[in-house]
Design an enzyme around this catalytic site. Structure first.
Site, PDB file in Angstrom:
ATOM      1  N   LYS A 206      -5.125  -6.200   1.493  1.00 51.40           N
ATOM      2  CA  LYS A 206      -4.998  -6.164  -0.197  1.00 51.40           C
ATOM      3  C   LYS A 206      -5.679  -7.441  -0.667  1.00 51.40           C
ATOM      4  O   LYS A 206      -5.358  -8.621  -0.368  1.00 51.40           O
ATOM      5  CB  LYS A 206      -3.524  -6.261  -0.599  1.00 51.40           C
ATOM      6  CG  LYS A 206      -3.256  -6.463  -2.054  1.00 51.40           C
ATOM      7  CD  LYS A 206      -1.863  -6.483  -2.501  1.00 51.40           C
ATOM      8  CE  LYS A 206      -1.647  -6.551  -3.953  1.00 51.40           C
ATOM      9  NZ  LYS A 206      -0.263  -6.522  -4.400  1.00 51.40           N
TER      10      LYS A 206
ATOM     11  N   LYS B 264      -6.371  -1.841  -0.292  1.00 49.59           N
ATOM     12  CA  LYS B 264      -6.177  -1.795  -1.707  1.00 49.59           C
ATOM     13  C   LYS B 264      -7.184  -3.078  -2.040  1.00 49.59           C
ATOM     14  O   LYS B 264      -7.020  -4.321  -1.584  1.00 49.59           O
ATOM     15  CB  LYS B 264      -4.773  -2.168  -2.311  1.00 49.59           C
ATOM     16  CG  LYS B 264      -4.531  -2.355  -3.554  1.00 49.59           C
ATOM     17  CD  LYS B 264      -3.053  -2.665  -4.289  1.00 49.59           C
ATOM     18  CE  LYS B 264      -2.877  -2.783  -5.359  1.00 49.59           C
ATOM     19  NZ  LYS B 264      -1.508  -3.138  -5.721  1.00 49.59           N
TER      20      LYS B 264
END
Length: 330
Positions: A200, A253
């Site tokens: 992330k 992400k």
């Protein structure tokens, strides 16, 4: 005399039937996990102005939305809560309240739609008065990794008890997958999966999401725990750790600006790989389409296809409902 080409790749493009026959990547409604926003109250929706077409739903209206999506073939949902500021504190205690908005709504969804899959979000920021994914030291401002694990474990357990099928730790604290796996297993939830946010990134593409939830950090940024957008090899280190700690699926992400990372992770694991087509990526397409700069529908489908082509087995995307309608039309 000009040399006549022997090899003619265009022969495999000369008709729609042949193009479909040799197509390497396909999109299906089964590829989608639909992120949805949740608010307290009854019979109400509030538009997210920075995400055209996306609403925040009270639980009763969210059930209606899920019913429409199920009719389109979407069976996986990732709810995110917008929590009243009065319920927020530095330890995010509301995050593991068994009677809180989030856990209560998960239970309602599973009761109304027992066959759908609910992927929950494990991170402190929606519930934290500091707006960070971990506990903030009040003196130094440091994010306290190991103290945060206790909160994350309590949160994951509360979500599992409410009926979550997949726990999604999005906090990026070191060791959180192992901690959550241990908490779940010790409390008879060994059947509940963990989809770790493995890579992330500290991205600029999260703005509309934070607008939807009111979860932006009050001070500082998230660069001490989210990954540097310049790094790719670091994602493989996180991948190895998540595999060792017991993750069932891994996630990258954002998605669109990190297609190379999706492919790198896909090449190095046998676990299912997912990708989050985040709010800023969604908003860019919608804004360009509203201005007539791109064909919104074609661009949407091309974006989703690129993520799947890069190696994602599943895609969290705000386009899920719209894309499912396109796929149904054929």
């Amino acid at each position: 005399m000009a040399l006549i080409p022997t090899h003619r790749p265009r022969r495999n493009r000369k008709s729609e039937v042949i193009r479909n026959m040799v197509q390497e990547t396909t999109l299906s409604v089964h590829d989608f996990i639909y992120p949805v926003f949740l608010i307290e109250g009854e019979n109400k929706t509030i538009e997210v102005t920075s995400m055209p077409g996306i609403q925040r739903f009270t639980a009763d209206r969210l059930l209606d939305e899920i019913g429409q999506c199920v009719d389109l073939g979407i069976k996986s949902f990732a709810p995110f809560p917008s929590i009243d500021d009065r319920l927020k504190d530095r330890l995010a205690q509301e995050s593991h309240n068994p009677d809180g908005l989030y856990t209560r709504t998960i239970a309602q969804i599973k009761k109304a739609f027992p066959d759908v899959v609910i992927m929950s979000d494990v991170a402190m920021d929606p519930y934290s008065s500091d707006g960070h994914d971990g506990i903030v030291d009040p003196d130094s401002g440091e994010i306290l990794n190991d103290a945060t694990l206790e909160v994350l474990g309590q949160m994951a357990l509360a979500q599992a008890r409410a009926g979550a099928d997949i726990i999604g730790p999005s906090d990026m604290m070191d060791g959180r997958v192992a901690w959550i796996r241990d908490v779940l297993d010790r409390n008879a939830f060994s059947h509940v999966s963990i989809m770790s946010y493995t890579a992330k990134y500290a991205s600029a593409f999260y703005g509309p999401f934070r607008d939807a939830l009111g979860s932006a950090p009050k001070k500082g940024d998230k660069k001490s725990y989210q990954m540097n957008p310049a790094n790719r090899r670091e994602a493989l280190r996180e991948l190895v750790l998540d595999e060792q700690e017991g993750a069932d699926m891994v996630m990258i992400k954002p998605a669109l600006s990190y297609l190379d990372v999706i492919r790198e992770v896909r090449n190095h694991t046998q676990l299912p790989v997912t990708a989050y087509n985040v709010s800023g990526e969604y908003a860019m397409v919608k804004a360009a389409a509203q201005n007539g700069w791109v064909d919104g529908e074609r661009t949407m489908m091309e974006v989703l296809m690129s993520i799947k082509r890069a190696g994602a087995d599943a895609i969290l995307t705000y386009f899920a409902k719209e894309a499912a309608q396109v796929l149904r039309r054929g």
